[in-house]
Design a protein around this motif. Structure first.
Motif, PDB file in Angstrom:
ATOM      1  N   MET A  49       0.829  -1.201   0.000  1.00 58.52           N
ATOM      2  CA  MET A  49       0.000   0.000   0.000  1.00 58.52           C
ATOM      3  C   MET A  49       0.866   1.255   0.000  1.00 58.52           C
ATOM      4  O   MET A  49       0.583   2.223  -0.714  1.00 58.52           O
ATOM      5  N   GLN A  50       1.934   1.246   0.796  1.00 56.13           N
ATOM      6  CA  GLN A  50       2.829   2.394   0.865  1.00 56.13           C
ATOM      7  C   GLN A  50       3.480   2.656  -0.486  1.00 56.13           C
ATOM      8  O   GLN A  50       3.551   3.802  -0.954  1.00 56.13           O
ATOM      9  N   ARG A  51       3.952   1.594  -1.128  1.00 57.13           N
ATOM     10  CA  ARG A  51       4.580   1.744  -2.439  1.00 57.13           C
ATOM     11  C   ARG A  51       3.571   2.234  -3.479  1.00 57.13           C
ATOM     12  O   ARG A  51       3.889   3.081  -4.311  1.00 57.13           O
ATOM     13  N   SER A  52       2.357   1.715  -3.398  1.00 57.17           N
ATOM     14  CA  SER A  52       1.316   2.136  -4.339  1.00 57.17           C
ATOM     15  C   SER A  52       1.014   3.620  -4.201  1.00 57.17           C
ATOM     16  O   SER A  52       0.861   4.341  -5.199  1.00 57.17           O
ATOM     17  N   MET A  53       0.943   4.110  -2.962  1.00 54.63           N
ATOM     18  CA  MET A  53       0.650   5.530  -2.721  1.00 54.63           C
ATOM     19  C   MET A  53       1.792   6.418  -3.222  1.00 54.63           C
ATOM     20  O   MET A  53       1.552   7.495  -3.775  1.00 54.63           O
ATOM     21  N   GLU A  54       3.027   5.958  -3.044  1.00 53.43           N
ATOM     22  CA  GLU A  54       4.167   6.746  -3.513  1.00 53.43           C
ATOM     23  C   GLU A  54       4.177   6.854  -5.038  1.00 53.43           C
ATOM     24  O   GLU A  54       4.429   7.924  -5.595  1.00 53.43           O
ATOM     25  N   ILE A  55       3.880   5.741  -5.708  1.00 51.47           N
ATOM     26  CA  ILE A  55       3.831   5.760  -7.174  1.00 51.47           C
ATOM     27  C   ILE A  55       2.693   6.656  -7.650  1.00 51.47           C
ATOM     28  O   ILE A  55       2.841   7.426  -8.607  1.00 51.47           O
ATOM     29  N   GLU A  56       1.549   6.561  -6.975  1.00 48.66           N
ATOM     30  CA  GLU A  56       0.397   7.375  -7.363  1.00 48.66           C
ATOM     31  C   GLU A  56       0.701   8.863  -7.216  1.00 48.66           C
ATOM     32  O   GLU A  56       0.351   9.665  -8.093  1.00 48.66           O
ATOM     33  N   ASP A  57       1.369   9.234  -6.141  1.00 47.55           N
ATOM     34  CA  ASP A  57       1.741  10.640  -5.939  1.00 47.55           C
ATOM     35  C   ASP A  57       2.675  11.118  -7.054  1.00 47.55           C
ATOM     36  O   ASP A  57       2.537  12.248  -7.556  1.00 47.55           O
ATOM     37  N   SER A  58       3.623  10.270  -7.440  1.00 42.62           N
ATOM     38  CA  SER A  58       4.563  10.648  -8.505  1.00 42.62           C
ATOM     39  C   SER A  58       3.835  10.832  -9.835  1.00 42.62           C
ATOM     40  O   SER A  58       4.111  11.774 -10.585  1.00 42.62           O
ATOM     41  N   ILE A  59       2.872   9.959 -10.130  1.00 47.56           N
ATOM     42  CA  ILE A  59       2.117  10.070 -11.382  1.00 47.56           C
ATOM     43  C   ILE A  59       1.216  11.297 -11.348  1.00 47.56           C
ATOM     44  O   ILE A  59       1.048  11.989 -12.368  1.00 47.56           O
ATOM     45  N   TYR A  60       0.622  11.605 -10.200  1.00 46.95           N
ATOM     46  CA  TYR A  60      -0.194  12.804 -10.090  1.00 46.95           C
ATOM     47  C   TYR A  60       0.631  14.050 -10.411  1.00 46.95           C
ATOM     48  O   TYR A  60       0.172  14.969 -11.099  1.00 46.95           O
ATOM     49  N   ASN A  61       1.838  14.077  -9.905  1.00 44.93           N
ATOM     50  CA  ASN A  61       2.739  15.200 -10.182  1.00 44.93           C
ATOM     51  C   ASN A  61       3.085  15.243 -11.668  1.00 44.93           C
ATOM     52  O   ASN A  61       3.144  16.321 -12.278  1.00 44.93           O
ATOM     53  N   TYR A  62       3.281  14.074 -12.250  1.00 42.32           N
ATOM     54  CA  TYR A  62       3.575  13.972 -13.684  1.00 42.32           C
ATOM     55  C   TYR A  62       2.404  14.513 -14.522  1.00 42.32           C
ATOM     56  O   TYR A  62       2.611  15.192 -15.542  1.00 42.32           O
ATOM     57  N   LEU A  63       1.182  14.230 -14.086  1.00 44.69           N
ATOM     58  CA  LEU A  63       0.006  14.708 -14.827  1.00 44.69           C
ATOM     59  C   LEU A  63      -0.074  16.232 -14.803  1.00 44.69           C
ATOM     60  O   LEU A  63      -0.523  16.853 -15.774  1.00 44.69           O
TER      61      LEU A  63
END
Length: 205
Positions: free
Chosen positions: A99-113
Motif C-alpha cells: 500500500m505504501q509503495r502504491s501511494m508513492e507511485i500514485e503521488d509521482s504520477i499525479y505530479n507527472y500529470l
C-alpha cells in the motif's frame, strides 16, 4: 335421530350454496379474462421501421470518450503470464508495504500529470493536426486518475511475481513509473487518433 338428519340436510344445503357462489365467481373471472384477451388481440400490431442515424449531423457540446492506458493485446498476454506465475509461487506480499509503495507511485504520477500531461496533449494534437482544445486536458487527466489504481496494482503484482530480488525498491519504483508514463503517452495518442472527425476540428492550412 330426526333432528340430526335435519341438521345434516341443512349443512349440506349450505355447502351447495357456497359452491354455487364460488362457481359464479369463477365464471365471472373467466368472462373478464376472455374480454381482456379479446381486447389485446384486437389491438393493431406495432411495426418499427428502419431507424437511421446520421452522425455527421450531431452537435458535439461535451467532450466524451474513453482513454485506456495499458490495455492492449500484449498486456492481456502479460495478465495470463502473471496469473500463472502467481499460482506457482504463492509469494507472500506485505500488504502495508504494498500500500505504501502504491501511494508513492500514485503521488509521482499525479505530479507527472500536472507538469508533463499538458505538453503531451499539445504535442500530440500538433502531431495529428488537431485543433487544440483545453477541454481535453481535464477530461483526459480525470480519466487517467480513475485508471491509476488498477494499473499500479497490475505492475506491482507483476514485479512481485517475477521475484526480482536483485533489484532494490527504488529500481522497481522507477521501472513502474516509467512503464505507466509510457502507457499514458500511448493512451493519449490512441485517444486522439480515434476521435470522430467532427470532434477533431482539424486545422485547414
Amino acid at each position: 335421530m330426526y333432528q340430526d338428519y335435519s341438521q345434516y340436510i341443512q349443512w349440506l344445503q349450505q355447502c351447495v350454496q357456497a359452491q354455487e357462489r364460488r362457481i359464479a365467481q369463477l365464471e365471472q373471472l373467466v368472462k373478464q379474462m376472455a374480454a381482456d384477451l379479446k381486447q389485446l388481440k384486437d389491438k393493431p400490431p406495432i411495426h418499427v421501421g428502419t431507424i437511421e442515424y446520421k452522425f455527421d449531423q450531431l452537435k458535439i457540446e461535451t467532450v466524451e470518450g474513453t482513454l485506456n492506458i495499458g490495455l492492449n493485446p500484449s498486456d492481456l498476454q502479460g495478465i495470463e503470464d502473471l496469473a500463472i506465475n502467481q499460482a506457482g509461487m504463492n509469494m507472500p506480499v506485505d500488504p502495508k508495504a504494498q500500500m505504501q509503495r502504491s501511494m508513492e507511485i500514485e503521488d509521482s504520477i499525479y505530479n507527472y500529470l500536472e507538469t508533463d500531461l499538458p505538453n503531451i496533449i499539445t504535442e500530440t494534437q500538433m502531431k495529428l493536426n488537431i485543433q487544440p482544445n483545453d477541454a481535453y486536458l481535464s477530461f483526459i487527466k480525470e480519466d487517467i486518475k480513475k485508471q491509476l489504481p488498477s494499473r499500479i496494482d497490475f505492475h506491482l503484482k507483476a514485479a512481485a511475481a517475477q521475484n526480482r530480488t536483485e533489484e532494490n525498491d527504488n529500481v522497481i519504483h522507477e521501472n513502474i513509473l516509467h512503464a505507466i508514463k509510457q502507457e499514458i503517452q500511448n493512451g493519449v495518442l490512441t485517444f486522439f487518433q480515434h476521435l470522430p472527425e467532427n470532434m477533431k476540428g482539424m486545422n485547414q492550412q
